[in-house]
Design a protein around this motif. Structure first.
Motif, PDB file in Angstrom:
ATOM      1  N   THR A 173      -1.280   2.099  11.991  1.00  0.00           N
ATOM      2  CA  THR A 173      -0.942   0.895  11.244  1.00  0.00           C
ATOM      3  C   THR A 173      -0.422  -0.206  12.155  1.00  0.00           C
ATOM      4  N   GLN A 177      -2.099  -3.845  12.667  1.00  0.00           N
ATOM      5  CA  GLN A 177      -1.323  -4.990  12.199  1.00  0.00           C
ATOM      6  C   GLN A 177      -1.188  -6.038  13.295  1.00  0.00           C
ATOM      7  N   ALA A 195      -2.412  -3.250   3.594  1.00  0.00           N
ATOM      8  CA  ALA A 195      -1.249  -3.598   2.776  1.00  0.00           C
ATOM      9  C   ALA A 195      -1.071  -2.594   1.644  1.00  0.00           C
ATOM     10  N   SER A 196      -2.154  -2.199   1.009  1.00  0.00           N
ATOM     11  CA  SER A 196      -2.091  -1.229  -0.073  1.00  0.00           C
ATOM     12  C   SER A 196      -1.625   0.130   0.436  1.00  0.00           C
ATOM     13  N   ALA A 198       0.190   0.747   3.096  1.00  0.00           N
ATOM     14  CA  ALA A 198       1.601   0.663   3.463  1.00  0.00           C
ATOM     15  C   ALA A 198       2.494   0.712   2.229  1.00  0.00           C
ATOM     16  N   ALA A 199       2.078   0.036   1.165  1.00  0.00           N
ATOM     17  CA  ALA A 199       2.878   0.014  -0.058  1.00  0.00           C
ATOM     18  C   ALA A 199       2.940   1.381  -0.722  1.00  0.00           C
ATOM     19  N   SER A 200       1.856   2.149  -0.612  1.00  0.00           N
ATOM     20  CA  SER A 200       1.817   3.470  -1.250  1.00  0.00           C
ATOM     21  C   SER A 200       2.418   4.560  -0.384  1.00  0.00           C
ATOM     22  N   GLY A 201       2.634   4.251   0.900  1.00  0.00           N
ATOM     23  CA  GLY A 201       3.175   5.249   1.817  1.00  0.00           C
ATOM     24  C   GLY A 201       2.153   6.287   2.238  1.00  0.00           C
ATOM     25  N   LYS A 202       0.875   5.990   2.064  1.00  0.00           N
ATOM     26  CA  LYS A 202      -0.179   6.956   2.356  1.00  0.00           C
ATOM     27  C   LYS A 202      -0.927   6.623   3.644  1.00  0.00           C
ATOM     28  N   THR A 203      -0.204   6.226   4.659  1.00  0.00           N
ATOM     29  CA  THR A 203      -0.843   5.955   5.943  1.00  0.00           C
ATOM     30  C   THR A 203      -0.896   7.228   6.773  1.00  0.00           C
TER      31      THR A 203
END
Length: 226
Positions: A173, A177, A195-196, A198-203
């Motif tokens: 990430t 970025q 962005a999605s 990162a927001a979901s924490g699924k990286t």
């Protein structure tokens, strides 16, 4: 073949051997872990053990055999898989294989192309193939499943190690970025996806995601045979 699978004869004359092939291989592994595979030479290994290069040739004929030993000892024997299904067994197997490659990134380079494999590496294959023994797949399908899983593990091992140089916390990430900053309008789909995620924490879940999708396909194939 003799170095990986056989017992090298002990010289009958002279002093008792001070080394064995495993100790020599582990000295090579230490160098490769620090500096990469290209840094491993018979001379460097001999120096690390405090002997002459010629002394090593009593045990290992050359660098090719040394690297083969390093791979087999570096990967080590696979852990016992205590799983209730073939899918759970292969998931655990893939994760552990990833960790072994990750611990010794040079082994990814050393295991490319046609070569002989050693007893530890063949035991990894044995465990994966045995997990599918009662699945209904034939031999070719079983071996192909193991090949596809191994390819995914190797690919993620190489990518993860490469991105480790960017950031220890979230290498994939943070690397992207840095590239995307100021270029969001040019790459809106990629920007939105990151962005999605990162927001979901699924990286950084590509290893498990890929393993799951591969095994989904295998499970569908097995179900179709019923």
């Amino acid at each position: 073949m003799d170095v990986l699978w056989g017992e090298r004869p002990t010289p009958r004359r002279g002093p008792r051997p001070a080394f064995d092939t495993e100790r020599i291989a582990r000295a090579g592994i230490e160098i490769a872990d620090r500096e990469g595979l290209s840094a491993v030479t018979m001379q460097r290994v001999a120096e690390s053990l405090g002997v002459t290069k010629m002394a090593l040739y009593r045990y290992v004929p050359g660098k090719a055999e040394l690297v083969a030993l390093m791979v087999d000892i570096g990967l080590g024997r696979p852990p016992a898989v205590d799983a209730t299904s073939w899918r759970a067994a292969l998931t655990a197997w893939a994760r552990e294989l990833f960790l072994r490659f990750y611990a010794h990134p040079w082994s990814l380079e050393a295991t490319r192309g046609a070569r002989l494999i050693g007893p530890n590496e063949l035991t990894w294959m044995e465990i994966a193939v045995a997990a599918l023994a009662d699945s209904g797949l034939d031999g070719a399908e079983t071996l192909d499943t193991v090949v596809v899983l191994t390819g995914h593990v190797r690919s993620l091992g190489e990518q993860t190690r490469a991105y480790d140089t960017v950031s220890a916390e979230d290498p994939l990430t943070s690397g992207f970025q840095a590239i995307l900053t100021g270029r969001e309008d040019r790459f809106p789909a990629v920007t939105a996806a990151f962005a999605s995620a990162a927001a979901s924490g699924k990286t950084n879940q590509a290893l498990d995601f890929g393993v799951d999708r591969i095994l989904d396909g295998v499970e569908t194939l097995i179900a179709s045979r019923r």
